[in-house]
Design a protein around this motif. Sequence first.
Motif, PDB file in Angstrom:
ATOM      1  N   PHE A 190       0.834  -1.189   0.000  1.00 46.46           N
ATOM      2  CA  PHE A 190       0.000   0.000   0.000  1.00 46.46           C
ATOM      3  C   PHE A 190       0.877   1.251   0.000  1.00 46.46           C
ATOM      4  O   PHE A 190       1.889   1.307   0.714  1.00 46.46           O
ATOM      5  CB  PHE A 190      -0.864   0.055   1.266  1.00 46.46           C
ATOM      6  N   PRO A 191       0.498   2.274  -0.760  1.00 40.04           N
ATOM      7  CA  PRO A 191       1.178   3.558  -0.582  1.00 40.04           C
ATOM      8  C   PRO A 191       1.021   4.023   0.862  1.00 40.04           C
ATOM      9  O   PRO A 191      -0.005   3.794   1.491  1.00 40.04           O
ATOM     10  CB  PRO A 191       0.419   4.489  -1.542  1.00 40.04           C
ATOM     11  N   LEU A 192       2.043   4.638   1.392  1.00 42.31           N
ATOM     12  CA  LEU A 192       2.009   5.067   2.781  1.00 42.31           C
ATOM     13  C   LEU A 192       0.918   6.102   3.002  1.00 42.31           C
ATOM     14  O   LEU A 192       0.795   7.059   2.235  1.00 42.31           O
ATOM     15  CB  LEU A 192       3.363   5.646   3.182  1.00 42.31           C
ATOM     16  N   LEU A 193       0.122   5.903   4.029  1.00 44.70           N
ATOM     17  CA  LEU A 193      -0.914   6.861   4.392  1.00 44.70           C
ATOM     18  C   LEU A 193      -0.359   7.854   5.399  1.00 44.70           C
ATOM     19  O   LEU A 193       0.323   7.477   6.359  1.00 44.70           O
ATOM     20  CB  LEU A 193      -2.110   6.148   5.006  1.00 44.70           C
ATOM     21  N   SER A 194      -0.654   9.113   5.179  1.00 43.55           N
ATOM     22  CA  SER A 194      -0.313  10.154   6.140  1.00 43.55           C
ATOM     23  C   SER A 194      -1.376  11.248   6.057  1.00 43.55           C
ATOM     24  O   SER A 194      -1.140  12.330   5.519  1.00 43.55           O
ATOM     25  CB  SER A 194       1.076  10.726   5.857  1.00 43.55           C
ATOM     26  N   PRO A 195      -2.612  10.949   6.543  1.00 46.22           N
ATOM     27  CA  PRO A 195      -3.723  11.889   6.397  1.00 46.22           C
ATOM     28  C   PRO A 195      -3.438  13.257   7.023  1.00 46.22           C
ATOM     29  O   PRO A 195      -2.829  13.360   8.087  1.00 46.22           O
ATOM     30  CB  PRO A 195      -4.880  11.184   7.113  1.00 46.22           C
ATOM     31  N   LEU A 196      -3.897  14.283   6.321  1.00 47.04           N
ATOM     32  CA  LEU A 196      -3.694  15.662   6.750  1.00 47.04           C
ATOM     33  C   LEU A 196      -4.975  16.452   6.495  1.00 47.04           C
ATOM     34  O   LEU A 196      -5.541  16.387   5.399  1.00 47.04           O
ATOM     35  CB  LEU A 196      -2.532  16.290   5.968  1.00 47.04           C
ATOM     36  N   LEU A 197      -5.434  17.185   7.504  1.00 43.36           N
ATOM     37  CA  LEU A 197      -6.592  18.060   7.331  1.00 43.36           C
ATOM     38  C   LEU A 197      -6.189  19.241   6.450  1.00 43.36           C
ATOM     39  O   LEU A 197      -5.281  19.994   6.786  1.00 43.36           O
ATOM     40  CB  LEU A 197      -7.075  18.556   8.695  1.00 43.36           C
ATOM     41  N   VAL A 198      -6.877  19.405   5.304  1.00 43.44           N
ATOM     42  CA  VAL A 198      -6.514  20.477   4.378  1.00 43.44           C
ATOM     43  C   VAL A 198      -7.592  21.557   4.267  1.00 43.44           C
ATOM     44  O   VAL A 198      -7.323  22.650   3.756  1.00 43.44           O
ATOM     45  CB  VAL A 198      -6.201  19.919   2.974  1.00 43.44           C
ATOM     46  N   GLU A 199      -8.797  21.260   4.740  1.00 43.65           N
ATOM     47  CA  GLU A 199      -9.856  22.268   4.646  1.00 43.65           C
ATOM     48  C   GLU A 199     -10.958  21.922   5.633  1.00 43.65           C
ATOM     49  O   GLU A 199     -11.275  20.744   5.846  1.00 43.65           O
ATOM     50  CB  GLU A 199     -10.437  22.303   3.224  1.00 43.65           C
ATOM     51  N   GLU A 200     -11.538  22.941   6.275  1.00 46.24           N
ATOM     52  CA  GLU A 200     -12.724  22.730   7.086  1.00 46.24           C
ATOM     53  C   GLU A 200     -13.596  23.973   7.070  1.00 46.24           C
ATOM     54  O   GLU A 200     -13.101  25.096   6.907  1.00 46.24           O
ATOM     55  CB  GLU A 200     -12.377  22.324   8.514  1.00 46.24           C
ATOM     56  N   GLN A 201     -14.905  23.741   7.188  1.00 45.79           N
ATOM     57  CA  GLN A 201     -15.883  24.830   7.181  1.00 45.79           C
ATOM     58  C   GLN A 201     -16.987  24.511   8.186  1.00 45.79           C
ATOM     59  O   GLN A 201     -17.366  23.348   8.363  1.00 45.79           O
ATOM     60  CB  GLN A 201     -16.511  24.986   5.794  1.00 45.79           C
ATOM     61  N   LEU A 202     -17.525  25.559   8.807  1.00 48.63           N
ATOM     62  CA  LEU A 202     -18.730  25.402   9.611  1.00 48.63           C
ATOM     63  C   LEU A 202     -19.930  25.439   8.673  1.00 48.63           C
ATOM     64  O   LEU A 202     -20.243  26.490   8.101  1.00 48.63           O
ATOM     65  CB  LEU A 202     -18.833  26.523  10.648  1.00 48.63           C
ATOM     66  N   LEU A 203     -20.596  24.319   8.501  1.00 46.73           N
ATOM     67  CA  LEU A 203     -21.776  24.306   7.624  1.00 46.73           C
ATOM     68  C   LEU A 203     -23.033  24.740   8.350  1.00 46.73           C
ATOM     69  O   LEU A 203     -23.904  25.371   7.768  1.00 46.73           O
ATOM     70  CB  LEU A 203     -21.972  22.911   7.027  1.00 46.73           C
ATOM     71  N   TRP A 204     -23.141  24.370   9.622  1.00 45.25           N
ATOM     72  CA  TRP A 204     -24.306  24.772  10.409  1.00 45.25           C
ATOM     73  C   TRP A 204     -23.866  25.172  11.808  1.00 45.25           C
ATOM     74  O   TRP A 204     -23.006  24.514  12.409  1.00 45.25           O
ATOM     75  CB  TRP A 204     -25.315  23.622  10.510  1.00 45.25           C
ATOM     76  N   VAL A 205     -24.448  26.243  12.327  1.00 40.50           N
ATOM     77  CA  VAL A 205     -24.169  26.726  13.672  1.00 40.50           C
ATOM     78  C   VAL A 205     -25.489  26.824  14.425  1.00 40.50           C
ATOM     79  O   VAL A 205     -26.438  27.475  13.962  1.00 40.50           O
ATOM     80  CB  VAL A 205     -23.459  28.099  13.651  1.00 40.50           C
ATOM     81  N   SER A 206     -25.576  26.192  15.559  1.00 40.01           N
ATOM     82  CA  SER A 206     -26.814  26.175  16.340  1.00 40.01           C
ATOM     83  C   SER A 206     -27.077  27.522  17.004  1.00 40.01           C
ATOM     84  O   SER A 206     -26.155  28.310  17.243  1.00 40.01           O
ATOM     85  CB  SER A 206     -26.733  25.077  17.405  1.00 40.01           C
ATOM     86  N   ASN A 207     -28.347  27.781  17.256  1.00 37.58           N
ATOM     87  CA  ASN A 207     -28.786  28.954  18.020  1.00 37.58           C
ATOM     88  C   ASN A 207     -28.415  30.294  17.388  1.00 37.58           C
ATOM     89  O   ASN A 207     -28.108  31.257  18.094  1.00 37.58           O
ATOM     90  CB  ASN A 207     -28.223  28.900  19.448  1.00 37.58           C
ATOM     91  N   VAL A 208     -28.439  30.363  16.062  1.00 34.86           N
ATOM     92  CA  VAL A 208     -28.168  31.651  15.421  1.00 34.86           C
ATOM     93  C   VAL A 208     -29.333  32.114  14.546  1.00 34.86           C
ATOM     94  O   VAL A 208     -29.322  33.242  14.066  1.00 34.86           O
ATOM     95  CB  VAL A 208     -26.880  31.606  14.567  1.00 34.86           C
ATOM     96  N   THR A 209     -30.333  31.266  14.341  1.00 34.80           N
ATOM     97  CA  THR A 209     -31.511  31.671  13.575  1.00 34.80           C
ATOM     98  C   THR A 209     -32.763  31.448  14.417  1.00 34.80           C
ATOM     99  O   THR A 209     -32.783  30.607  15.322  1.00 34.80           O
ATOM    100  CB  THR A 209     -31.642  30.873  12.265  1.00 34.80           C
ATOM    101  N   ALA A 210     -33.797  32.178  14.108  1.00 31.14           N
ATOM    102  CA  ALA A 210     -35.051  32.048  14.847  1.00 31.14           C
ATOM    103  C   ALA A 210     -35.742  30.723  14.546  1.00 31.14           C
ATOM    104  O   ALA A 210     -36.520  30.215  15.361  1.00 31.14           O
ATOM    105  CB  ALA A 210     -35.975  33.207  14.495  1.00 31.14           C
ATOM    106  N   GLU A 211     -35.468  30.155  13.367  1.00 26.08           N
ATOM    107  CA  GLU A 211     -36.157  28.930  12.952  1.00 26.08           C
ATOM    108  C   GLU A 211     -35.614  27.684  13.625  1.00 26.08           C
ATOM    109  O   GLU A 211     -36.338  26.698  13.795  1.00 26.08           O
ATOM    110  CB  GLU A 211     -36.032  28.752  11.438  1.00 26.08           C
ATOM    111  N   VAL A 212     -34.316  27.684  13.980  1.00 23.85           N
ATOM    112  CA  VAL A 212     -33.647  26.457  14.416  1.00 23.85           C
ATOM    113  C   VAL A 212     -32.874  26.703  15.702  1.00 23.85           C
ATOM    114  O   VAL A 212     -32.087  27.641  15.801  1.00 23.85           O
ATOM    115  CB  VAL A 212     -32.686  25.934  13.321  1.00 23.85           C
ATOM    116  N   ASN A 213     -33.088  25.794  16.659  1.00 20.49           N
ATOM    117  CA  ASN A 213     -32.316  25.836  17.904  1.00 20.49           C
ATOM    118  C   ASN A 213     -31.008  25.063  17.776  1.00 20.49           C
ATOM    119  O   ASN A 213     -29.950  25.563  18.154  1.00 20.49           O
ATOM    120  CB  ASN A 213     -33.159  25.247  19.047  1.00 20.49           C
ATOM    121  N   THR A 214     -31.071  23.845  17.234  1.00 26.74           N
ATOM    122  CA  THR A 214     -29.902  22.968  17.208  1.00 26.74           C
ATOM    123  C   THR A 214     -29.853  22.177  15.899  1.00 26.74           C
ATOM    124  O   THR A 214     -30.874  21.663  15.439  1.00 26.74           O
ATOM    125  CB  THR A 214     -29.939  21.970  18.381  1.00 26.74           C
ATOM    126  N   PHE A 215     -28.650  22.070  15.330  1.00 24.92           N
ATOM    127  CA  PHE A 215     -28.408  21.209  14.171  1.00 24.92           C
ATOM    128  C   PHE A 215     -27.673  19.955  14.648  1.00 24.92           C
ATOM    129  O   PHE A 215     -26.647  20.048  15.328  1.00 24.92           O
ATOM    130  CB  PHE A 215     -27.561  21.928  13.122  1.00 24.92           C
TER     131      PHE A 215
END
Length: 389
Positions: free
Chosen positions: A30-55
């Motif tokens: 197997f090719p050597l694995l060396s996982p690396l986090l290259v990107e992340e985003q907040l897709l949903w944030v709880s308690n910031v809209t009137a419609e939704v309390n928690t995602f």
Amino acid sequence: MGILANLSLLLPFLQVCCGVGSHFNKKQYFPLLSPLLVEEQLLWVSNVTAEVNTFRIPLITFTPKGSLLAFCEARKFSYNDMEAKFFAVKRSVDKGSTWSPMSFILDDGPQVDGLNLGVVVVDEKAQSVILVYTVCFHQYKCITSSVMMVESLDDGLSWSRPRNLSEQLGVKSFAPGPGLGIQKRLPPHQDRLVVCGHGTLKGDGVFCILSDDSGKTWRNGAALKSIPYNQPKQALDFNPDECQPVELSDGSILVNVRNQNQYHCHCRMVVRSLDGGETLPVEELFFDKNLIDPAVAAGMLEKEGRVYFTNPAHPEKRVNFTLRWSLTNGKSWEKDMLQLWPGPSGYSCMTTLNSSTEDRKFIFILYERGKRDSVETVVFAKVHLYGGL
């Protein structure tokens, strides 16, 4: 003799590059694995809209056309499981770099015990995306619960009217996933759709439903029931719960299971089906003490002969969200691992795309995390499998 000696030195290189030699072991090269986090985003944030309390309850998948779809429960008034909800979805056509605004697929109004995610399964043969979920799973002021399904045939842009699958499956309470369903790539039962989940806390266990006609009809398949079954549970009882199946390279299905009452260990249960999800023999059950777990829904993914696993890697608390990988179909795990978040973290789901050489380098993860509580946000993470080399 010099030529022969040189050939003997070259043979391992030829085996790696060209597959020469009758004893070539793919796992060894197997090719050597060396996982690396290259990107992340907040897709949903709880308690910031009137419609939704928690995602909560993240699901993620690629469509047959290569778009990413991310789903979650949008709980309207509190973080509770028994809460009125929307099903929220976002779509990306550039492999997670940008996302569409949030839209809602379904809305249960003010119903307290309404919608519950759920499994997303892609049918490559029919070019469809299927979402399987439940209504009234907890049977609060309800006579029975129902297993439901909606389907998209246009890359997640629109969804069918809900279908009640309980007419085919019966009215036993069944909660799919949460996570991914699979379409079998290999015999036995190639092209079959397999969705696994769990029962109620009293009548718990791992249960799978199967479709051999692209989701037109469904029937009950494998079952691994809790002990004692249909009776109240106590600490340390055998109580398999939320689960994630993957298909291995031999066509068997490996199901990684939440050990709800921490029977035998604070770790994951694992069971294998050898017949396409028809049965889950107890002889194929084991407890993976290397995968410590606080009893939570975890992510699992098979990609090109490797198995990947995500969870809050702690025996008691939902903290230390970690990616692990196995070169032996989950029989053992590499000592190296990638911590994606040290703090509070929860449910997770993974997907991948194998359409090109570039895509094969990445896996995509959607998971719950926060600073003080794991349900504060739902985060998208892109991991380069060889980025740390």
